[in-house]
Design a protein around this motif. Structure first.
Motif, PDB file in Angstrom:
ATOM      1  N   THR A 322      37.470  38.590  49.907  1.00 15.84           N
ATOM      2  CA  THR A 322      38.511  39.179  49.067  1.00 15.84           C
ATOM      3  C   THR A 322      39.311  38.100  48.345  1.00 15.84           C
ATOM      4  OG1 THR A 322      39.960  39.280  51.024  1.00 15.84           O
ATOM      5  CG2 THR A 322      38.742  41.286  50.443  1.00 15.84           C
ATOM      6  N   LEU A 336      44.994  39.098  47.276  1.00 15.39           N
ATOM      7  CA  LEU A 336      46.293  39.576  47.735  1.00 15.39           C
ATOM      8  C   LEU A 336      47.411  38.708  47.199  1.00 15.39           C
ATOM      9  CD1 LEU A 336      48.152  41.286  49.567  1.00 15.39           C
ATOM     10  CD2 LEU A 336      47.621  39.684  51.405  1.00 15.39           C
ATOM     11  N   ASP A 339      47.970  39.311  43.580  1.00 14.16           N
ATOM     12  CA  ASP A 339      48.652  40.588  43.385  1.00 14.16           C
ATOM     13  C   ASP A 339      50.138  40.500  43.728  1.00 14.16           C
ATOM     14  OD1 ASP A 339      46.255  41.675  42.619  1.00 14.16           O
ATOM     15  OD2 ASP A 339      45.892  42.756  44.490  1.00 14.16           O
ATOM     16  N   LYS A 369      50.995  45.825  51.011  1.00  9.34           N
ATOM     17  CA  LYS A 369      49.952  44.811  50.876  1.00  9.34           C
ATOM     18  C   LYS A 369      50.077  43.720  51.936  1.00  9.34           C
ATOM     19  CE  LYS A 369      49.094  45.445  45.918  1.00  9.34           C
ATOM     20  NZ  LYS A 369      47.661  45.769  46.030  1.00  9.34           N
ATOM     21  N   GLU A 453      40.624  46.454  49.320  1.00  9.07           N
ATOM     22  CA  GLU A 453      41.603  45.399  49.572  1.00  9.07           C
ATOM     23  C   GLU A 453      41.371  44.748  50.935  1.00  9.07           C
ATOM     24  OE1 GLU A 453      45.725  46.372  47.371  1.00  9.07           O
ATOM     25  OE2 GLU A 453      45.044  47.975  48.722  1.00  9.07           O
TER      26      GLU A 453
END
Length: 702
Positions: A322, A336, A339, A369, A453
């Motif tokens: 990811t 992540l 983001d 998140k 995610e």
């Protein structure tokens, strides 16, 4: 940038309103984020974490004691000197008042009063000055550090100038230079800042408070690990007496970040929202939150190697594929982090614009998140312990990751949290990674995260996901057409509501798969594995499960359902032939509600009002209209077939009696039977059988 609908109203007025909130651009970036206030001292909290880890790595009694002192007393953030004046203050002074003195080399130090002081006060705290340059943010660092920095500290004996008046003083530089910000303090001060404040309790802190039953749960967890003792929580206890130095080391160095600092990051963002709602639009609290997430060691561009949550996300993305902007790589910065740093910038803008409702939404997204790496870590170490015979280190790491996410899971589904805890707690007798994975996936949507995610656990040796650890797949049931792309046989298929997708016919891993819902081909979804050759009569038989005959646990609602929506890779222990077994296995304390809430079984027999009960002596089932021979209330079933499938009954013998009993209306010409490879019998309607035949013809030709 991450595009948020919530920011639209704020961004439309940017050109006209930005001048009302001019930005000072002199502050150094924090991993790419541009703060609007000085936060170098806050960012330096990761230096305490690094010092703790250095001591723990030595794995001696002395080094653990040193690490504990650093955890509780600090050394790198909010440094101050505790000065003893020869004579009390001539007048009161306010927090922030300038106080000057000299260091040992004769250079002037201009500090400020740490708090308000009344006239006559003798013991005064003087906070050292900090700069905008991270590399040299403060020149006096002592606290509990093994390696201190004294050149920027006040000399041991001298004079302080306060309001133009000179005061003689003495103090011990090696002992009286202390720190007002510590990692322990993030937790020990949580009640006042997260539970009892004017706008408290903050939601996520309340999840943890309700679960653990303590406002200082993080501190209690870490202290118990230092002591090798057992916590005293309402839920989620850990007995660290079962660990040696290695296990306790992992519990401490992960617990300080994933439990204590993690929640304080969220607190700072919540504090920024509070300020916005009160008409205070400065970004200092927001900037602090970014610093506590990132630390100083990540550098200005985020390319460094840190100790806090930014680094955690980067570490886990290499395990779950990811990384990078698209979240599909195995190296680089975590998606992540891309983001959340976009969201940090958006939140900064919303705050300065006074768009408080939008800021509230942004904080919610960021918080959701932030749980992703905790889930990834828990899954990774559950796999290591289960499949790779992980030792004390892996077990301890898994236990901490679980502790950092369990309260959030519990807020959605206490049963899912219990399953995860039982598999990952300190001293767990066994760990089943598939059960853990399934329990996590049932709450993704409620937490506000997606399968993509989280990703899947990657095997570098096989250049593929570990079997059974592939990413689950969301399916939007509101979509007018089926999704493209094919999940692998071991992938879970989740709806956007967090429940497994609707699939009336599921397959064994070695067969082709078709999904039919009530004979309606427009709702068909393909869940393939290996293709089936219609011309090869030796191929594995198509295994068909009709909606309504397999029960699985729904942990969010604590009920067992037979709606056909269980994931294709559901562990066997999650699938049952009758509702009683499912409820008794997973929800024994909620048995009555579980039995009443289930979805009625699809059957050729019209649903009754628990008309059937088992005759154990004859391996058959009787109708309650016959002479009742006793039995518990939970032994009554709506249909003859469901009764036959009850565990103590010989199902095959019972169903055979059913098929020859035409008077019961069972086994009529309107039904068609398909046997699976284990000769267990499932009944589907003739309409579905015809649809299946048509689809098999299409497979043959194409």
């Amino acid at each position: 940038l991450v595009l948020l609908a919530a920011t639209e109203s704020a961004t439309k007025s940017a050109a006209s309103g930005w001048a009302d909130h001019p930005r000072q651009l002199s502050y150094a970036n924090v991993a790419g984020y541009q703060p609007d206030s000085q936060v170098t001292d806050q960012c330096a909290i990761d230096l305490d974490q690094a010092a703790i880890e250095d001591q723990l790595a030595l794995q001696t009694l002395e080094s653990f004691q040193n690490a504990r002192r650093i955890y509780n007393q600090g050394g790198n953030s909010k440094s101050y000197a505790l000065i003893n004046l020869a004579n009390g203050l001539a007048c009161s002074i306010s927090k922030g008042e300038i106080i000057t003195g000299m260091n040992a080399e004769g250079n002037e130090i201009s500090g400020e009063a740490y708090e308000d002081y009344e006239a006559g006060t003798v013991a005064v705290k003087v906070q050292y000055p900090t700069s905008d340059i991270q590399e040299s943010y403060v020149e006096c660092r002592v606290g509990a550090l093994a390696e201190t920095r004294l050149e920027g500290c006040f000399m041991a004996v001298g004079e302080l100038s306060i309001y133009g008046r000179q005061y003689l003083y003495t103090y011990y530089p090696a002992m009286d230079n202390r720190n007002g910000r510590t990692i322990a303090g993030f937790s020990t001060g949580a009640r006042a800042k997260m539970l009892d404040c004017a706008s408290c309790p903050y939601q996520d802190f309340k999840f943890f408070y309700d679960y653990y039953g303590r406002d200082d749960y993080a501190h209690q967890f870490v202290e118990a690990a230092f002591d090798g003792a057992t916590t005293s929580f309402a839920n989620g206890n850990a007995d660290f007496s079962q660990y040696g130095f290695e296990g306790r080391r992992q519990a401490i160095e992960l617990g300080t970040v994933y439990l204590s600092i993690f929640m304080y990051v969220i607190r700072q963002f919540e504090d920024a929202v509070d300020g916005c709602n009160e008409g205070r639009y400065d970004t200092h609290a927001w900037d602090e939150g970014v610093c506590f997430y990132t630390g100083s060691l990540e550098g200005r561009d985020g390319a460094g190697s840190g100790k806090l949550l930014h680094q955690l996300a980067d570490n886990r993305c290499t395990n779950f594929k990811t990384c990078d902007v698209e979240g599909s790589d195995l190296d680089g910065m975590a998606k992540l982090n891309y983001d959340v740093f976009d969201l940090f910038a958006v939140g900064n803008f919303q705050l300065q614009r006074g768009s408080c409702a939008d800021l509230r939404n942004t904080v919610g997204i960021i918080t959701s998140k932030m749980y992703i790496p905790m889930i990834q870590g828990a899954l990774r170490y559950a796999f290591k312990v289960d499949k790779l015979s992980g030792g004390e280190k892996g077990k301890a790491e898994g236990a901490v990751y679980a502790a950092a996410i369990l309260p959030r899971v519990h807020a959605v589904s206490p049963n899912a949290a219990a399953i995860i805890y039982d598999n990952m707690k300190v001293g767990a007798s066994s760990t089943d990674v598939q059960t853990v994975k399934y329990a996590f996936e049932t709450v993704y949507a409620d937490i506000g995260i997606s399968c993509a995610e989280v990703g899947g656990l990657w095997s570098y040796g096989d250049n593929n996901y570990y079997p059974g650890m592939e990413p689950c797949i969301e399916m939007d049931q509101s979509a007018s057409s089926p999704p493209t792309g094919n999940p692998t046989p071991s992938q879970s298929v989740l709806t956007t509501t967090g429940r497994p997708s609707n699939s009336a016919i599921t397959e064994a891993p070695t067969t082709s798969s078709l999904s039919i819902v009530d004979g309606d081909m427009s709702t068909m979804t393909s869940i393939p594995s290996t293709s089936i050759d219609a011309k090869n009569t030796t191929a594995s038989p198509l295994i068909i499960t009709v909606e309504g005959v397999v029960y699985y646990p729904n942990f969010s609602n604590e009920v067992c359902l037979d709606d056909g929506e269980f994931p294709p890779n559901s562990p066997e222990e999650h699938l049952f032939q009758n509702v009683t077994q499912c409820c008794d296995t997973h929800f024994p304390t909620n048995m009555e509600a579980c039995l009443q809430a289930r979805v009625p079984t699809a059957s050729a027999t019209p649903p009754g009002a628990k008309d059937w009960y088992p005759d154990y002596d004859n391996d058959t089932c009787k109708n309650k209209n016959d002479e009742q021979e006793g039995g518990l209330e939970i032994d009554f079933f709506d249909t003859h077939e469901e009764c036959c499938e009850f565990g103590p009954i010989n199902t095959e013998k019972c169903l055979q009696a059913l098929n020859v009993n035409a008077d019961d209306g069972i086994g009529s010409d309107d039904d068609f039977e398909v046997l699976d490879s284990d000769a267990s019998k499932h009944t589907i309607s003739m309409a579905n059988a015809l649809t299946l035949s048509l689809l098999m013809i299409l497979i043959y030709h194409f």
